[in-house]
Write a protein that holds these residues in place. Structure first.
Motif, PDB file in Angstrom:
ATOM      1  N   PRO A 178       0.795  -1.234   0.000  1.00 53.66           N
ATOM      2  CA  PRO A 178       0.000   0.000   0.000  1.00 53.66           C
ATOM      3  C   PRO A 178       0.831   1.291   0.000  1.00 53.66           C
ATOM      4  O   PRO A 178       0.556   2.201  -0.796  1.00 53.66           O
ATOM      5  N   PRO A 179       1.879   1.410   0.859  1.00 56.37           N
ATOM      6  CA  PRO A 179       2.691   2.632   0.775  1.00 56.37           C
ATOM      7  C   PRO A 179       3.354   2.802  -0.585  1.00 56.37           C
ATOM      8  O   PRO A 179       3.480   3.927  -1.091  1.00 56.37           O
ATOM      9  N   LEU A 180       3.762   1.676  -1.183  1.00 56.57           N
ATOM     10  CA  LEU A 180       4.409   1.766  -2.496  1.00 56.57           C
ATOM     11  C   LEU A 180       3.418   2.267  -3.549  1.00 56.57           C
ATOM     12  O   LEU A 180       3.769   3.098  -4.399  1.00 56.57           O
ATOM     13  N   TYR A 182       0.822   4.170  -2.967  1.00 51.32           N
ATOM     14  CA  TYR A 182       0.550   5.588  -2.693  1.00 51.32           C
ATOM     15  C   TYR A 182       1.682   6.462  -3.229  1.00 51.32           C
ATOM     16  O   TYR A 182       1.439   7.524  -3.812  1.00 51.32           O
ATOM     17  N   LEU A 183       2.910   6.008  -3.045  1.00 49.92           N
ATOM     18  CA  LEU A 183       4.038   6.750  -3.606  1.00 49.92           C
ATOM     19  C   LEU A 183       3.957   6.805  -5.128  1.00 49.92           C
ATOM     20  O   LEU A 183       4.277   7.836  -5.743  1.00 49.92           O
ATOM     21  N   ALA A 184       3.496   5.709  -5.746  1.00 43.07           N
ATOM     22  CA  ALA A 184       3.331   5.690  -7.208  1.00 43.07           C
ATOM     23  C   ALA A 184       2.302   6.730  -7.641  1.00 43.07           C
ATOM     24  O   ALA A 184       2.458   7.408  -8.663  1.00 43.07           O
ATOM     25  N   HIS A 185       1.231   6.863  -6.848  1.00 42.86           N
ATOM     26  CA  HIS A 185       0.209   7.873  -7.162  1.00 42.86           C
ATOM     27  C   HIS A 185       0.791   9.283  -7.093  1.00 42.86           C
ATOM     28  O   HIS A 185       0.521  10.122  -7.965  1.00 42.86           O
ATOM     29  N   LEU A 186       1.576   9.550  -6.063  1.00 42.16           N
ATOM     30  CA  LEU A 186       2.192  10.878  -5.929  1.00 42.16           C
ATOM     31  C   LEU A 186       3.173  11.154  -7.065  1.00 42.16           C
ATOM     32  O   LEU A 186       3.215  12.266  -7.604  1.00 42.16           O
ATOM     33  N   VAL A 187       3.933  10.129  -7.427  1.00 37.24           N
ATOM     34  CA  VAL A 187       4.907  10.287  -8.511  1.00 37.24           C
ATOM     35  C   VAL A 187       4.206  10.581  -9.836  1.00 37.24           C
ATOM     36  O   VAL A 187       4.747  11.276 -10.706  1.00 37.24           O
ATOM     37  N   GLY A 188       2.962  10.099 -10.002  1.00 33.02           N
ATOM     38  CA  GLY A 188       2.242  10.306 -11.263  1.00 33.02           C
ATOM     39  C   GLY A 188       1.621  11.674 -11.411  1.00 33.02           C
ATOM     40  O   GLY A 188       1.198  12.049 -12.514  1.00 33.02           O
ATOM     41  N   ALA A 259      13.036   2.356  -9.272  1.00 34.47           N
ATOM     42  CA  ALA A 259      13.925   2.381  -8.108  1.00 34.47           C
ATOM     43  C   ALA A 259      13.195   1.914  -6.850  1.00 34.47           C
ATOM     44  O   ALA A 259      13.723   1.128  -6.057  1.00 34.47           O
ATOM     45  N   LEU A 260      11.961   2.392  -6.654  1.00 34.04           N
ATOM     46  CA  LEU A 260      11.187   1.995  -5.478  1.00 34.04           C
ATOM     47  C   LEU A 260      10.929   0.492  -5.470  1.00 34.04           C
ATOM     48  O   LEU A 260      11.101  -0.178  -4.432  1.00 34.04           O
ATOM     49  N   THR A 261      10.495  -0.033  -6.625  1.00 30.89           N
ATOM     50  CA  THR A 261      10.218  -1.473  -6.678  1.00 30.89           C
ATOM     51  C   THR A 261      11.493  -2.286  -6.535  1.00 30.89           C
ATOM     52  O   THR A 261      11.479  -3.369  -5.929  1.00 30.89           O
ATOM     53  N   GLY A 262      12.598  -1.786  -7.075  1.00 30.08           N
ATOM     54  CA  GLY A 262      13.870  -2.494  -6.936  1.00 30.08           C
ATOM     55  C   GLY A 262      14.282  -2.624  -5.483  1.00 30.08           C
ATOM     56  O   GLY A 262      14.723  -3.699  -5.027  1.00 30.08           O
ATOM     57  N   PHE A 300       4.667  -4.705 -10.171  1.00 33.17           N
ATOM     58  CA  PHE A 300       4.983  -3.303  -9.883  1.00 33.17           C
ATOM     59  C   PHE A 300       5.242  -2.514 -11.164  1.00 33.17           C
ATOM     60  O   PHE A 300       4.902  -1.336 -11.260  1.00 33.17           O
ATOM     61  N   SER A 301       5.825  -3.167 -12.174  1.00 29.22           N
ATOM     62  CA  SER A 301       5.984  -2.499 -13.473  1.00 29.22           C
ATOM     63  C   SER A 301       4.627  -2.226 -14.105  1.00 29.22           C
ATOM     64  O   SER A 301       4.404  -1.178 -14.723  1.00 29.22           O
ATOM     65  N   ILE A 302       3.714  -3.197 -13.931  1.00 34.26           N
ATOM     66  CA  ILE A 302       2.352  -2.992 -14.441  1.00 34.26           C
ATOM     67  C   ILE A 302       1.692  -1.828 -13.721  1.00 34.26           C
ATOM     68  O   ILE A 302       1.037  -0.980 -14.339  1.00 34.26           O
ATOM     69  N   PHE A 303       1.896  -1.763 -12.401  1.00 38.17           N
ATOM     70  CA  PHE A 303       1.333  -0.631 -11.653  1.00 38.17           C
ATOM     71  C   PHE A 303       1.892   0.698 -12.168  1.00 38.17           C
ATOM     72  O   PHE A 303       1.163   1.683 -12.264  1.00 38.17           O
ATOM     73  N   ALA A 304       3.175   0.720 -12.482  1.00 38.31           N
ATOM     74  CA  ALA A 304       3.779   1.943 -13.014  1.00 38.31           C
ATOM     75  C   ALA A 304       3.133   2.327 -14.342  1.00 38.31           C
ATOM     76  O   ALA A 304       2.800   3.499 -14.581  1.00 38.31           O
TER      77      ALA A 304
END
Length: 569
Positions: A178-180, A182-188, A259-262, A300-304
């Motif tokens: 979930p935090p990851l 949320y960070l993806a949402h902010l990055v977008g 980077a986050l997913t890595g 995670f790549s799909i989420f991106a």
């Protein structure tokens, strides 16, 4: 009067998805099966290692048979993967294309709405860009969501498997996801903002390009190509800069998520390795944990990717909503017009733009010539007669019905306004003149001198014209457009300078043809052509938005210097 609810960008996205809920749901289920199967591959391999290779089955069966059985299971998993991905991708693509198609139809209905308004302040190319590029991006959200759901399914399967192996590993995935996200949402967010600007600048450049191509002959005639090129270069450079900024945001977005997913995947592998080193999980479990850690990069790549599509889709949905929300130029109406219409036209105190308290009556079946000393007054009169706008004061009445109370569709069934710059469409000459009618009315080609045009073409009226009829000269296009207007046989026909691009001999022939064909039908010709005015039963002269003189053409030429200046200069 009730006001229509405003459509937001979120409404556009929801509507696009809801309209394809069946294909989207099917794609989500199949894609989830694919991702779940992907997650099970390292698990099955781990089981194979533990039970067949390491001999830890705990039973008396043959290791070879056990290995063969689990390899068959692995083959079945890959079979499910292949099937689900193929049909899931097909269903997602179908949902995307249908959603975009439905949205294009919706935009088309709004742009073609008889009340108008959608085109106000927008170039043709801008509307085309919204109807193509932006509609496609919104449609892609319908394809992205099933894959986002599938990525979530892959994470759930991975977490459940890891929980069965080790509670710390499972909790790490469950609590860390979930935090990851949320960070993806902010990055977008920056990508969404820059995508909106990118689409707006690209649409503007497209609009300028379409505008310049449409007026290419005029530009060449004026020698204004350098100025036109400079104008387009400026718009194109603005679009390029916006595209580069959006691409930079896209690259930063993808890099940050990678980077986050890595880091997250490395953390899962590290915890799994420590647990195996302390003997808390088996070697097969360690292989499965490391495999799942590597697999986690896929969801995670799909989420991106999904996050990027959502960001761009939201930006495009906002632009689509802006077109759908464009206020109509005129409201609808509930009053009716007689059928058949007699064609009596009355202007009473008409005030709009350059028109100031204009009073004028046109009898049924009359051929009236209108001369204006100010071209803007002619445009304002055309807009009011065709109900492209409603006057600020006064009224336009046809057969005693106030046009402002009649639905625009019904108005245009009775009153046809043919502008002097009316464009043609790609298709044959006959198709352009018929304009959807079953047959070509007799005599309209000859009345507009368009039969001469057809006679010069390779296949006559069956000759296919290029876009906007650019394969014809200006005078030829004008005659075909006039024939199209005459073919409608409207009870009231309003012509605006229909012969400005033809020679005097052809103009005289057209004047006689129009008078003969329209005998008994109300016809208003707004023009300064002596030939057309000469065949009119009555001519009125408008100055400062009012009628200052009326009579026959010949008498007005003799008696009024201002009339002579308008039509003979």
């Amino acid at each position: 009067m009730t006001t229509a609810a405003t459509t937001t960008g979120r409404d556009v996205l929801r509507g696009a998805i809801a309209g394809q809920r069946g294909p989207v749901a099917l794609a989500a289920v199949l894609a989830a099966a694919h991702q779940g199967g992907e997650a099970l591959v390292p698990v099955v391999i781990g089981v194979v290692l533990d039970r067949a290779v390491a001999g830890s089955t705990g039973g008396t069966g043959s290791p070879v048979l056990t290995l063969a059985a689990w390899l068959a299971v692995l083959g079945g998993v890959f079979l499910v993967l292949s099937f689900s991905y193929r049909w899931g991708a097909r269903a997602a693509e179908r949902a995307s294309e249908r959603a975009a198609h439905d949205l294009r139809l919706r935009l088309g209905r709004r742009v073609l709405d008889p009340r108008g308004g959608a085109e106000t302040g927008a170039l043709t190319g801008e509307l085309a860009s919204v109807g193509t590029s932006d509609a496609r991006r919104v449609g892609l959200v319908g394809a992205a969501l099933p894959f986002g759901f599938s990525a979530l399914a892959g994470l759930v399967v991975s977490a459940v498997v890891l929980l069965r192996m080790s509670v710390p590993l499972g909790l790490l995935v469950l609590l860390g996801t979930p935090p990851l996200l949320y960070l993806a949402h902010l990055v977008g967010k920056p990508l969404e903002r820059r995508s909106e600007v990118e689409q707006e600048r690209a649409a503007r450049a497209s609009g300028v390009a379409a505008d310049l191509v449409a007026g290419l002959r005029v530009l060449k005639g004026l020698g204004a190509e350098p100025a036109a090129v400079a104008r387009y270069r400026g718009r194109s450079q603005d679009s390029l800069r916006a595209t580069v900024r959006a691409a930079r945001a896209q690259a930063w977005h993808n890099g940050a998520l990678l980077a986050l997913t890595g880091v997250f995947i490395a953390l899962v592998a590290l915890v799994g390795g420590r647990l195996a080193a302390h003997g808390e999980i088996t070697v097969g479990d360690l292989v499965a944990a490391v495999g799942l850690a590597q697999f986690l990069q896929t969801p995670f790549s799909i989420f991106a990717w999904v996050n990027g599509q959502l960001a761009q889709g939201r930006a495009s949905a906002g632009r689509v909503a802006a077109v759908l929300n464009a206020p109509p130029a005129v409201p609808g109406g509930t009053a009716g017009l007689p059928s058949p219409a007699a064609g009596r036209v009355e202007l009473r105190g008409l005030t709009h733009g350059k028109l100031h308290g204009l009073d004028l009556t046109v009898a049924p079946g009359e051929l009236l010539g209108v001369v204006t000393t100010d071209p803007a007054a002619a445009t304002d009169l055309l807009d009011c007669l065709g109900r492209f706008t409603d006057p600020a004061a006064g009224a336009v009445r046809v057969d005693a019905a106030d046009l402002s109370t009649v639905d625009p569709d019904r108005v245009r069934e009775v009153v046809l306004v043919a502008a002097h710059d009316a464009g043609l469409f790609e298709g044959t000459v006959e198709e352009n003149v018929r304009a959807g009618a079953a047959v070509l009315p007799e005599g309209v080609l000859a009345a507009a001198a368009a039969d001469e045009v057809a006679g010069t073409l390779p296949a006559g009226v069956a000759t296919v014209l290029t876009e906007r009829g650019r394969s014809l000269s200006g005078g030829q296009r004008q005659r075909v457009a006039l024939a199209r207007a005459l073919a409608r046989d409207a009870p009231v026909l309003v012509l605006h300078d229909p012969t400005t691009a033809v020679d005097t001999v052809t103009e005289a022939r057209i004047a006689g043809g129009v008078a003969r064909l329209r005998r008994g039908r109300t016809t208003i010709v707004i023009t300064t052509s002596p030939a057309l005015l000469a065949v009119a039963g009555r001519v009125v002269l408008l100055e400062d938005g009012r009628v200052v003189a009326e009579g026959e053409h010949a008498g007005l030429v003799r008696e009024r210097a201002d009339y002579r200046a308008a039509v003979l200069s």
